[in-house]
Enzyme design. Structure first.
Site, mmCIF file in Angstrom:
data_model
loop_
_atom_site.group_PDB
_atom_site.id
_atom_site.type_symbol
_atom_site.label_atom_id
_atom_site.label_comp_id
_atom_site.label_asym_id
_atom_site.label_seq_id
_atom_site.Cartn_x
_atom_site.Cartn_y
_atom_site.Cartn_z
ATOM 1 N N ARG A 1 0.506 -51.992 17.328
ATOM 2 C CA ARG A 1 0.423 -50.829 16.422
ATOM 3 C C ARG A 1 0.563 -51.226 14.943
ATOM 4 O O ARG A 1 1.008 -50.430 14.118
ATOM 5 C CB ARG A 1 1.474 -49.760 16.766
ATOM 6 C CG ARG A 1 1.311 -49.141 18.129
ATOM 7 C CD ARG A 1 0.000 -48.351 18.241
ATOM 8 N NE ARG A 1 -0.109 -47.752 19.545
ATOM 9 C CZ ARG A 1 -0.598 -48.390 20.612
ATOM 10 N NH1 ARG A 1 -1.088 -49.606 20.498
ATOM 11 N NH2 ARG A 1 -0.658 -47.790 21.774
ATOM 12 N N SER B 1 1.027 -40.041 20.593
ATOM 13 C CA SER B 1 2.426 -40.454 20.776
ATOM 14 C C SER B 1 3.140 -40.365 19.435
ATOM 15 O O SER B 1 2.668 -40.923 18.441
ATOM 16 C CB SER B 1 2.497 -41.889 21.287
ATOM 17 O OG SER B 1 1.893 -41.952 22.545
ATOM 18 N N GLU C 1 5.354 -42.741 14.791
ATOM 19 C CA GLU C 1 4.035 -43.388 14.762
ATOM 20 C C GLU C 1 3.085 -42.723 13.754
ATOM 21 O O GLU C 1 2.469 -43.412 12.946
ATOM 22 C CB GLU C 1 3.419 -43.400 16.169
ATOM 23 C CG GLU C 1 2.154 -44.239 16.220
ATOM 24 C CD GLU C 1 1.556 -44.331 17.616
ATOM 25 O OE1 GLU C 1 2.232 -44.809 18.532
ATOM 26 O OE2 GLU C 1 0.398 -43.913 17.764
HETATM 27 C C1 LIG Z 1 -4.367 -36.801 21.569
HETATM 28 C C2 LIG Z 1 -4.188 -38.107 20.847
HETATM 29 C C3 LIG Z 1 -4.175 -39.290 21.564
HETATM 30 C C4 LIG Z 1 -4.014 -40.511 20.903
HETATM 31 N N1 LIG Z 1 -3.974 -41.650 21.641
HETATM 32 C C5 LIG Z 1 -3.805 -42.847 21.028
HETATM 33 C C6 LIG Z 1 -3.745 -44.049 21.794
HETATM 34 O O1 LIG Z 1 -3.852 -44.038 23.006
HETATM 35 N N2 LIG Z 1 -3.568 -45.222 21.133
HETATM 36 C C7 LIG Z 1 -3.462 -45.286 19.761
HETATM 37 O O2 LIG Z 1 -3.317 -46.391 19.228
HETATM 38 N N3 LIG Z 1 -3.513 -44.159 19.005
HETATM 39 C C8 LIG Z 1 -3.672 -42.956 19.606
HETATM 40 N N4 LIG Z 1 -3.712 -41.807 18.859
HETATM 41 C C9 LIG Z 1 -3.542 -41.890 17.394
HETATM 42 C C10 LIG Z 1 -4.868 -41.859 16.599
HETATM 43 O O3 LIG Z 1 -5.892 -41.265 17.325
HETATM 44 C C11 LIG Z 1 -5.319 -43.257 16.165
HETATM 45 O O4 LIG Z 1 -4.310 -43.890 15.412
HETATM 46 C C12 LIG Z 1 -6.600 -43.182 15.300
HETATM 47 O O5 LIG Z 1 -7.150 -44.473 15.164
HETATM 48 C C13 LIG Z 1 -6.379 -42.618 13.912
HETATM 49 O O6 LIG Z 1 -7.652 -42.566 13.265
HETATM 50 P P1 LIG Z 1 -8.008 -41.412 12.258
HETATM 51 O O7 LIG Z 1 -9.379 -41.658 11.773
HETATM 52 O O8 LIG Z 1 -7.766 -40.074 12.877
HETATM 53 O O9 LIG Z 1 -6.945 -41.700 11.093
HETATM 54 P P2 LIG Z 1 -6.122 -40.637 10.233
HETATM 55 O O10 LIG Z 1 -5.175 -39.904 11.131
HETATM 56 O O11 LIG Z 1 -7.012 -39.834 9.385
HETATM 57 O O12 LIG Z 1 -5.282 -41.631 9.309
HETATM 58 C C14 LIG Z 1 -4.252 -42.421 9.854
HETATM 59 C C15 LIG Z 1 -3.879 -43.522 8.833
HETATM 60 O O13 LIG Z 1 -4.991 -44.404 8.700
HETATM 61 C C16 LIG Z 1 -5.431 -44.415 7.338
HETATM 62 N N5 LIG Z 1 -6.893 -44.487 7.360
HETATM 63 C C17 LIG Z 1 -7.758 -43.718 8.073
HETATM 64 N N6 LIG Z 1 -9.030 -44.099 7.828
HETATM 65 C C18 LIG Z 1 -8.946 -45.124 6.954
HETATM 66 C C19 LIG Z 1 -9.911 -45.937 6.288
HETATM 67 N N7 LIG Z 1 -11.225 -45.763 6.477
HETATM 68 N N8 LIG Z 1 -9.469 -46.901 5.429
HETATM 69 C C20 LIG Z 1 -8.143 -47.098 5.215
HETATM 70 N N9 LIG Z 1 -7.200 -46.360 5.804
HETATM 71 C C21 LIG Z 1 -7.593 -45.382 6.661
HETATM 72 C C22 LIG Z 1 -4.935 -43.122 6.718
HETATM 73 O O14 LIG Z 1 -4.783 -43.237 5.307
HETATM 74 C C23 LIG Z 1 -3.610 -42.974 7.435
HETATM 75 O O15 LIG Z 1 -2.655 -43.801 6.804
HETATM 76 C C24 LIG Z 1 -3.870 -40.556 19.499
HETATM 77 C C25 LIG Z 1 -3.894 -39.353 18.778
HETATM 78 C C26 LIG Z 1 -4.043 -38.143 19.435
HETATM 79 C C27 LIG Z 1 -4.072 -36.869 18.656
#
Ligand SMILES: Cc1cc2nc3c(=O)[nH]c(=O)nc-3n(C[C@H](O)[C@H](O)[C@H](O)COP(=O)(O)OP(=O)(O)OC[C@H]3O[C@@H](n4cnc5c(N)ncnc54)[C@H](O)[C@@H]3O)c2cc1C
Length: 351
Positions: free
Chosen positions: A170, A245, A346
């Protein structure tokens, strides 16, 4: 370089851009469709002395009720998902705004193994390297070849090879040592097309038994298992209003494991745990929550714990960020008092 006129919007509510559906407004908000519009938006932020926040799919995000007094850059860079054959490997270079699950499906449909266990994770391609997204025994760090990003210190685009990304559980340099320095605009994934899926996770080995499933079959099984655990976003399901999570699995010393065992009057071997690097031990955060009384379906005001997943804090409908904070604080305090373990949140917190 292609130039575009950027559209800076004002006072945009952020809740609809998050999977928790919580959070106040962004003072300024801009959709980023191209790398040149990213540079223009940054110029605007610098001219107006505004802090910036990079928003992907909002699935790992908790926005405060006050929102964010700065400029939110919503990364919606898009493009085709096109494979390129290179030295007996298959590569995909993807703009950061592509929906992650769309890419996973496309790779699995081509019979390629490497990301099938990461099906159903919400968010964007660009969000995946940030916390080295992982599930069911796979992590994106196993298939990421390089990450293209804008370096905010130099305002140059750089290509960071996998080894320079600092990937761990992570973690990456994007959310630790170099947090806030890079904006990811594209990610290159590399696959060995001759590799067959290797299932390690109990839920999946149970599901398939002796069978040798294809990546697409694993894709569907993972989504089914995720759905049963409330870890798939399904419109209208209350357990979907989460950020996944909420706590990381803590990595502790053997003394702490023994303290947990003494507190619960158990033998250390009765506590689920896995060895990690340097004699440290990983404990399942969900197990600790349950032993501390925070079970599935737990309710605190409009916040709660998913009825299907102990680690997912949910918005039961009209919850505020303050209500989620109150539940988080209650959990962290009780777990720390009982087990001397400080659980780490997280999701990223904004504002
Ligand atoms: C139902 C559910 C299940 C999930 N299951 C998992 C799982 O099994 N495993 C897991 O690891 N995660 C899981 N997650 C967490 C999440 O989906 C991941 O961490 C995902 O990769 C976040 O991506 P995002 O585009 O939504 O980022 P955001 O939520 O928009 O941003 C998260 C962070 O990343 C940064 N960020 C986003 N895009 C960029 C970019 N292009 N450049 C620089 N920084 C950036 C943001 O500034 C922020 O700090 C889950 C979430 C949910 C809601």
């Amino acid at each position: 370089m292609q130039t575009t006129a950027i559209d800076i919007q004002q006072n945009v509510p952020l809740a609809p851009f998050t999977t928790l559906l919580i959070g106040g407004p962004a003072r300024f908000f801009c959709e980023i469709h191209t790398e040149s519009s990213l540079l223009e938006a940054l110029t605007f932020a610098r001219e107006h002395n505004l802090p910036i926040f990079v928003l992907g799919g909002g699935s790992n995000l908790l926005v405060s009720d006050a929102g964010f007094y700065g400029l939110v850059l919503h990364i919606v860079l898009d493009g085709p998902i096109a494979p390129v054959n290179r030295d007996s490997r298959v590569e995909f270079t993807l703009p950061a705004g592509i929906e992650w699950n769309r890419f996973v499906l496309s790779v699995c449909e081509q019979g390629i193994s490497g990301v099938e266990c990461l099906a159903g994770i919400p968010g964007t391609v660009g969000g995946t390297p940030v916390q080295n997204v992982g599930a069911y025994g796979q992590e994106v760090s196993e298939t990421i070849a390089s990450v293209r990003a804008l370096d905010l210190e130099t305002l140059h685009f750089v290509d960071l090879p996998n080894q320079q990304c600092g990937f761990a559980y992570r973690r990456s340099l994007f959310n630790t040592t170099h947090r806030g320095r890079y904006i990811v605009t594209a990610v290159t994934f590399r696959f060995d097309p001759s590799r067959s899926p290797h299932l390690t996770y109990a839920d999946l080995t149970r599901h398939f038994g002796e069978a040798q499933p294809a990546p697409l079959e694993i894709y569907h099984a993972v989504r089914q298992i995720r759905h049963a655990k409330g870890m798939l976003i399904v419109e209208g399901e209350p357990d979907s209003r989460s950020a996944g999570s909420f706590f990381k699995n803590p990595i502790v010393s053997r003394e702490t494991l023994e303290h947990v065992a003494r507190t619960l009057r158990l033998g250390a071997e009765e506590i689920p745990h896995w060895p990690t690097e340097e004699d440290r031990i990983k404990l399942p955060a969900a197990w600790l929550l349950e032993r501390a009384g925070f079970v599935k379906g737990y309710v605190l005001g409009n916040a709660g714990i998913s009825s299907r997943h102990t680690l997912a804090l949910i918005n039961r409908g009209h919850a505020t960020a303050s209500e989620i904070f109150a539940l988080r604080n209650a959990i962290q305090q009780k777990v720390e008092d009982l087990f001397h373990i400080r659980l780490e949140q997280e999701p990223v917190q904004l504002g």
